[in-house]
Design a protein around this motif. Structure first.
Motif, PDB file in Angstrom:
ATOM      1  N   UNK A  29       0.811  -1.216   0.000  1.00  0.00           N
ATOM      2  CA  UNK A  29       0.000   0.000   0.000  1.00  0.00           C
ATOM      3  C   UNK A  29       0.846   1.268   0.000  1.00  0.00           C
ATOM      4  N   UNK A  30       2.006   1.202   0.623  1.00  0.00           N
ATOM      5  CA  UNK A  30       2.894   2.365   0.699  1.00  0.00           C
ATOM      6  C   UNK A  30       4.296   1.928   0.287  1.00  0.00           C
ATOM      7  N   UNK A  31       4.504   1.749  -1.025  1.00  0.00           N
ATOM      8  CA  UNK A  31       5.761   1.177  -1.524  1.00  0.00           C
ATOM      9  C   UNK A  31       6.980   2.071  -1.332  1.00  0.00           C
ATOM     10  N   UNK A  32       6.776   3.345  -1.144  1.00  0.00           N
ATOM     11  CA  UNK A  32       7.914   4.250  -0.982  1.00  0.00           C
ATOM     12  C   UNK A  32       8.500   4.181   0.418  1.00  0.00           C
ATOM     13  N   UNK A  33       9.505   4.978   0.642  1.00  0.00           N
ATOM     14  CA  UNK A  33      10.128   5.086   1.959  1.00  0.00           C
ATOM     15  C   UNK A  33       9.215   5.913   2.861  1.00  0.00           C
ATOM     16  N   UNK A  34       8.754   5.364   3.994  1.00  0.00           N
ATOM     17  CA  UNK A  34       7.859   6.127   4.874  1.00  0.00           C
ATOM     18  C   UNK A  34       8.519   7.368   5.474  1.00  0.00           C
ATOM     19  N   UNK A  35       9.839   7.479   5.327  1.00  0.00           N
ATOM     20  CA  UNK A  35      10.545   8.648   5.851  1.00  0.00           C
ATOM     21  C   UNK A  35      10.658   9.766   4.819  1.00  0.00           C
ATOM     22  N   UNK A  36      10.109   9.518   3.606  1.00  0.00           N
ATOM     23  CA  UNK A  36      10.141  10.555   2.577  1.00  0.00           C
ATOM     24  C   UNK A  36       9.167  11.681   2.909  1.00  0.00           C
ATOM     25  N   UNK A  37       9.514  12.887   2.544  1.00  0.00           N
ATOM     26  CA  UNK A  37       8.640  14.043   2.732  1.00  0.00           C
ATOM     27  C   UNK A  37       7.701  14.148   1.530  1.00  0.00           C
ATOM     28  N   UNK A  38       6.412  13.900   1.746  1.00  0.00           N
ATOM     29  CA  UNK A  38       5.457  13.807   0.638  1.00  0.00           C
ATOM     30  C   UNK A  38       4.334  14.836   0.732  1.00  0.00           C
ATOM     31  N   UNK A  61       4.133  11.195   5.694  1.00  0.00           N
ATOM     32  CA  UNK A  61       2.783  10.654   5.769  1.00  0.00           C
ATOM     33  C   UNK A  61       2.623   9.804   7.030  1.00  0.00           C
ATOM     34  N   UNK A  62       1.728  10.206   7.929  1.00  0.00           N
ATOM     35  CA  UNK A  62       1.529   9.470   9.177  1.00  0.00           C
ATOM     36  C   UNK A  62       0.893   8.110   8.941  1.00  0.00           C
ATOM     37  N   UNK A  63       0.007   8.008   7.946  1.00  0.00           N
ATOM     38  CA  UNK A  63      -0.627   6.713   7.666  1.00  0.00           C
ATOM     39  C   UNK A  63       0.411   5.706   7.185  1.00  0.00           C
ATOM     40  N   UNK A  64       1.308   6.141   6.320  1.00  0.00           N
ATOM     41  CA  UNK A  64       2.391   5.257   5.881  1.00  0.00           C
ATOM     42  C   UNK A  64       3.266   4.856   7.060  1.00  0.00           C
ATOM     43  N   UNK A  65       3.516   5.819   7.951  1.00  0.00           N
ATOM     44  CA  UNK A  65       4.307   5.523   9.141  1.00  0.00           C
ATOM     45  C   UNK A  65       3.630   4.510  10.049  1.00  0.00           C
ATOM     46  N   UNK A  66       2.307   4.601  10.189  1.00  0.00           N
ATOM     47  CA  UNK A  66       1.570   3.657  11.030  1.00  0.00           C
ATOM     48  C   UNK A  66       1.681   2.245  10.459  1.00  0.00           C
ATOM     49  N   UNK A  67       1.508   2.108   9.143  1.00  0.00           N
ATOM     50  CA  UNK A  67       1.575   0.782   8.514  1.00  0.00           C
ATOM     51  C   UNK A  67       2.987   0.203   8.599  1.00  0.00           C
ATOM     52  N   UNK A  68       3.977   0.995   8.234  1.00  0.00           N
ATOM     53  CA  UNK A  68       5.358   0.505   8.300  1.00  0.00           C
ATOM     54  C   UNK A  68       5.820   0.341   9.744  1.00  0.00           C
ATOM     55  N   UNK A  69       5.324   1.200  10.617  1.00  0.00           N
ATOM     56  CA  UNK A  69       5.679   1.074  12.024  1.00  0.00           C
ATOM     57  C   UNK A  69       5.144  -0.199  12.647  1.00  0.00           C
TER      58      UNK A  69
END
Length: 274
Positions: A29-38, A61-69
């Motif tokens: 769902x979030x293939x990029x790096x969750x640490x990227x500024x988007x 993106x906080x949602x990407x961070x939640x999933x990857x976290x």
């Protein structure tokens, strides 16, 4: 079968499965790096449809961070629990089975580790070995095995006097067979019930380490998200509240799962339901 329908067990399982699914789908769902500024920094939840849960101080993106976290938190929790269980079960089994000098020596080692607060020991170990996902897992595992050891020791002290163990011993069974095949399977109920607590404690401890700046700087975890958001608690409290809610739900689910397993597998529960 009816015992497996315990409400807390069902609720805990559903919530935990949801978190596991999030972790499995994170990269898809979030293939990029969750640490990227988007996105624009300080985007509040709902203000931008491209970042439904908003963005942090750096526009991540906080949602990407939640999933990857979820991946990192579950990995740390499960791996640290496995290490703690391995050490705790081994020490407790040997101590309870052999007793005497072995019990005294292993008891002193267990007491030594108990005199040091588990989180403080984890902080010291991570600081010495330098923060990384591997050192965090190792530190949390080493610092949280004593409760399991005492639990297993108590079970072994009781079970080794049972008739089925005495019968196997009379037939010439080896100590390894008695420990692994006879006693340990009958001590699994409290061990399984404590596993959820160990995972929950590891997730909370990892969050604490990350909040203190001792997390892996190359990975996003719920704890690191809270740590980043603490600089904006007054102006952007959602940055810490969202990952904090994720940790809370996961820990509560693990506690429910642990309580449900204990209630479902407990012999007393079996007698009441018979």
């Amino acid at each position: 079968m009816r015992r497996l329908l315990h409400p807390t067990l069902i609720l805990g399982t559903i919530t935990l499965v949801s978190v596991v699914v999030m972790a499995l789908l994170a990269q898809r769902l979030f293939p990029g790096d969750p640490m990227d500024m988007v996105a624009v920094p300080f985007t509040w939840p709902g203000a931008d449809e491209t970042v439904p849960l908003g963005s942090d101080l750096m526009g991540r993106d906080l949602l990407a961070g939640i999933f990857h976290g979820a991946r990192v938190s579950l990995l740390v929790g499960a791996s640290a629990a496995i290490i703690a269980l391995t050490i705790g079960v081994t020490v407790g089994a040997l101590s309870g089975f052999y007793g005497g000098a072995a019990d005294a020596a292993l008891g002193r080692i267990t007491e030594f580790f108990q005199t040091i607060p588990a989180f403080l020991l984890a902080v010291i170990l991570v600081a010495i070995m330098r923060p990384s996902i591997g050192t965090i897992i190792l530190a949390l595992g080493i610092s949280s095995w004593t409760g399991v050891a005492r639990l297993v020791r108590a079970e072994f002290l009781t079970l080794k006097e049972r008739e089925f163990v005495r019968a196997s011993e009379a037939l010439g069974a080896s100590d390894l067979h008695l420990i692994v095949s006879e006693i340990l399977p009958n001590a699994l109920t409290p061990i399984l019930a404590s596993t959820g607590i160990l995972v929950a404690q590891a997730i909370l401890s990892e969050a604490g380490l990350s909040f203190l700046g001792l997390g892996d700087p190359n990975l996003v975890s719920w704890g690191s998200m809270i740590g980043i958001g603490r600089d904006a608690l007054r102006t952007g409290w959602y940055m810490s509240a969202i990952p904090g809610a994720a940790i809370m739900l996961t820990v509560v689910a693990l506690n429910f799962l642990s309580d449900g397993l204990h209630a479902a597998l407990s012999p007393r529960s079996s007698l009441r339901n018979a």
